[in-house]
Design an enzyme around this catalytic site. Structure first.
Site, PDB file in Angstrom:
ATOM      1  N   HIS A 140       0.814  -1.217   0.000  1.00 34.04           N
ATOM      2  CA  HIS A 140       0.000   0.000   0.000  1.00 34.04           C
ATOM      3  C   HIS A 140       0.848   1.269   0.000  1.00 34.04           C
ATOM      4  O   HIS A 140       0.345   2.340  -0.308  1.00 34.04           O
ATOM      5  CB  HIS A 140      -0.985  -0.003   1.173  1.00 34.04           C
ATOM      6  CG  HIS A 140      -0.370   0.226   2.514  1.00 34.04           C
ATOM      7  ND1 HIS A 140       0.030  -0.790   3.340  1.00 34.04           N
ATOM      8  CD2 HIS A 140      -0.087   1.371   3.184  1.00 34.04           C
ATOM      9  CE1 HIS A 140       0.507  -0.291   4.460  1.00 34.04           C
ATOM     10  NE2 HIS A 140       0.454   1.027   4.389  1.00 34.04           N
ATOM     11  N   ASP A 170       0.217  -7.649   1.215  1.00 35.14           N
ATOM     12  CA  ASP A 170       0.648  -6.272   1.440  1.00 35.14           C
ATOM     13  C   ASP A 170       2.173  -6.157   1.451  1.00 35.14           C
ATOM     14  O   ASP A 170       2.741  -5.401   2.239  1.00 35.14           O
ATOM     15  CB  ASP A 170       0.065  -5.702   2.730  1.00 35.14           C
ATOM     16  CG  ASP A 170       0.175  -4.181   2.800  1.00 35.14           C
ATOM     17  OD1 ASP A 170       0.244  -3.549   1.727  1.00 35.14           O
ATOM     18  OD2 ASP A 170       0.230  -3.628   3.912  1.00 35.14           O
ATOM     19  N   ASN A 242       5.285   4.768   9.240  1.00 32.06           N
ATOM     20  CA  ASN A 242       6.001   3.553   9.611  1.00 32.06           C
ATOM     21  C   ASN A 242       5.737   2.396   8.649  1.00 32.06           C
ATOM     22  O   ASN A 242       6.395   1.353   8.746  1.00 32.06           O
ATOM     23  CB  ASN A 242       5.615   3.092  11.017  1.00 32.06           C
ATOM     24  CG  ASN A 242       6.454   3.744  12.103  1.00 32.06           C
ATOM     25  OD1 ASN A 242       5.941   4.508  12.921  1.00 32.06           O
ATOM     26  ND2 ASN A 242       7.736   3.449  12.125  1.00 32.06           N
ATOM     27  N   SER A 243       4.772   2.535   7.765  1.00 31.04           N
ATOM     28  CA  SER A 243       4.425   1.450   6.847  1.00 31.04           C
ATOM     29  C   SER A 243       5.650   0.926   6.128  1.00 31.04           C
ATOM     30  O   SER A 243       6.400   1.686   5.514  1.00 31.04           O
ATOM     31  CB  SER A 243       3.424   1.942   5.799  1.00 31.04           C
ATOM     32  OG  SER A 243       2.128   1.888   6.287  1.00 31.04           O
ATOM     33  N   LEU A 298      -7.764 -23.337  -1.600  1.00 32.19           N
ATOM     34  CA  LEU A 298      -8.435 -24.567  -1.192  1.00 32.19           C
ATOM     35  C   LEU A 298      -9.855 -24.633  -1.733  1.00 32.19           C
ATOM     36  O   LEU A 298     -10.335 -25.702  -2.097  1.00 32.19           O
ATOM     37  CB  LEU A 298      -8.445 -24.669   0.336  1.00 32.19           C
ATOM     38  CG  LEU A 298      -9.027 -25.946   0.944  1.00 32.19           C
ATOM     39  CD1 LEU A 298      -8.301 -27.183   0.404  1.00 32.19           C
ATOM     40  CD2 LEU A 298      -8.943 -25.918   2.459  1.00 32.19           C
ATOM     41  N   VAL A 300     -12.894 -23.288  -0.196  1.00 25.51           N
ATOM     42  CA  VAL A 300     -13.959 -23.503   0.782  1.00 25.51           C
ATOM     43  C   VAL A 300     -14.279 -22.199   1.492  1.00 25.51           C
ATOM     44  O   VAL A 300     -13.455 -21.279   1.527  1.00 25.51           O
ATOM     45  CB  VAL A 300     -13.579 -24.556   1.851  1.00 25.51           C
ATOM     46  CG1 VAL A 300     -13.428 -25.925   1.242  1.00 25.51           C
ATOM     47  CG2 VAL A 300     -12.330 -24.137   2.608  1.00 25.51           C
TER      48      VAL A 300
END
Length: 493
Positions: A140, A170, A242-243, A298, A300
């Site tokens: 992001h 991310d 801080n990302s 998977l 489900v």
């Protein structure tokens, strides 16, 4: 002075009485920092069992880690444009219980309105993992970026190329043209222990190479964001900017990438979440070698096993992932999974909460063999097979959805991805990527978000198709545009 001494002694006495032991402070030669040792109280009863000494606890000195690894932590600034609508005035979304849960801590930029391109600016963090210029950060941070600039602690700046970005985890991989760069050592997030000290370095509010510390609060957190990432939860102070910054252990090894926080104000409130470095390195390896990222599937839908379900299915404890739906022809269907099964283990690894299953699948690769231990009708059943490719399913579904959506309305729709939902605060809705035909004539625009049709909320293109199919002359579309919600009537041809 006498009053102060009296108060200190009173507090110390209260501590001894409440804890049942006295706290003696010692010093470690390694860190020259205080350590706590629990000793038996002087008035311990005769014959009472002796208390077990607590392990020696050293308060870490992070100065060495900060000085050695700080030069490999970079500041990232971006310039871009977006056609996305601005949803910040959405009062109904603010009532959603998860609206405030996910706060990305990239410095906020301006968001577009009504589909018109608007310049955006952002600031984040990252860290160098190879001397030839490979950098890890959050997806992001570089999303919608046309220009990405990396600034080192020695004040040098480089234009960075985004080699690949994976919104699912991310994680993004950048490359700058430089040699002999400082790098951070990488650890293993599987070795992380709850309660251990950790350190974050980043650029909160653009303040480069800021150091904050705390402890690991929990690990393997499955958050309601469709990311399938087993997050590391800490109490390290994290804020906007801080990302993408690194999370270090006391050995100076990176164990995670700081990604999101829980906040009611947009700032730090004691809950921070980091992407395990094991997940990030898998993304990096795929991007560097193939230029893209693939995920296992998977096929489900699962839900939590509460005490009521445990009693109904004769389970000893409310643990596992209850299968509510199996995709026809998907990997789970081929394995033999059925609705009502409770998946208790995957490849021998225990599943406690339902969110553990997608996190495990997310760490696997398409084609990997999988063995599931399933509770079915009071018996344990083992199912074996292979995982599918999530990308193939997404492409096919998107193509089918677009064809169905354009049939009568003239709209090209898709679901909001996890990042868009977090940033907009919308729990559901469909992004209008293109508008033509009857919808365009009625005033629907690209960048709008479709929330409901004829008063019924829509979460998939199939919902739209079914509701439109039941209408004969016209439909009422509820649209989110910028800070406004409006109904637009669309006549059907």
């Amino acid at each position: 002075m006498r009053n102060t001494t009296t108060m200190f002694l009173a507090l110390a006495t209260a501590g001894v009485t409440g804890a049942g032991a006295a706290i003696a402070i010692q010093h470690s030669q390694a860190f020259a920092a205080p350590q706590a040792v629990i000793t038996a109280p002087a008035n311990a009863a005769q014959g009472a069992p002796a208390p077990v000494p607590a392990p020696m606890i050293s308060l870490p000195d992070f100065s060495v880690i900060a000085s050695r690894n700080g030069p490999a932590v970079v500041n990232i600034s971006t310039v871009g444009s977006t056609k996305e609508a601005n949803f910040r005035g959405d009062a109904d979304a603010e009532n959603d219980p998860f609206f405030e849960f996910f706060r990305r801590f990239q410095q906020p930029g301006q968001r577009g309105r009504g589909g018109a391109p608007t310049p955006t600016h952002g600031v984040g963090s990252g860290f160098i993992v190879s001397a030839d210029g490979i950098i890890l950060t959050n997806a992001h941070v570089v999303r919608d970026a046309n220009e990405v600039t990396v600034k080192l602690t020695d004040r040098r700046e480089f234009r960075a190329k985004v080699l690949g970005s994976d919104p699912k985890t991310d994680v993004a991989v950048l490359k700058i043209e430089a040699k002999n760069l400082p790098v951070v050592p990488l650890g293993r997030s599987t070795d992380v222990k709850v309660g251990e000290w950790v350190l974050a370095i980043g650029s909160p509010f653009g303040l480069e190479n800021t150091v904050t510390a705390g402890v690991v609060s929990a690990k393997g957190r499955s958050l309601p964001d469709d990311s399938n990432v087993p997050f590391i939860q800490t109490d390290v102070a994290i804020n906007p900017g801080n990302s993408g910054g690194p999370l270090f252990n006391t050995k100076g090894e990176v164990i995670g990438i700081n990604s999101q926080i829980y906040s009611q104000s947009g700032g730090y409130q004691g809950l921070s979440f980091s992407i395990p470095i094991d997940v990030a390195t898998r993304v990096r390896d795929q991007v560097v070698s193939t230029g893209k990222v693939v995920h296992a599937r998977l096929g489900v839908m699962v839900q939590e096993v509460n005490q009521g379900f445990a009693d109904s299915f004769d389970l000893e404890s409310p643990e596992g992932a209850l299968v509510s739906n199996v995709e026809r022809g998907g990997p789970a269907d081929k394995l033999g999974l059925k609705a009502g099964d409770v998946i208790r283990k995957m490849n021998g690894q225990k599943i406690v909460a339902s969110g553990d299953l997608p996190a495990m699948v997310g760490l696997a690769m398409p084609g990997d063999k999988v063995a599931l231990e399933v509770w079915r009708q009071g018996k344990t059943v083992t199912l074996e097979g292979k995982l599918g490719n999530a990308s193939e399913r997404n492409v096919a579904a998107l193509q089918n959805d677009e064809a169905a959506a354009k049939l009568r309305l003239g709209l090209s729709l898709r679901q909001l991805d996890p990042l868009e939902r977090r940033e907009s605060g919308l729990a559901s809705g469909l992004l209008i990527e293109d508008a033509g035909g009857a919808a365009a004539s009625a005033g629907v625009q690209p960048g709008d978000v479709l929330l409901s049709v004829n008063g019924r909320a829509v979460t998939s293109v199939n919902d739209v198709r079914d509701l439109v199919a039941k209408s004969t002359k016209s439909v009422a579309l509820l649209i989110q545009r910028g800070e406004d919600r409006i109904f637009i009537p669309v006549r059907l041809g």
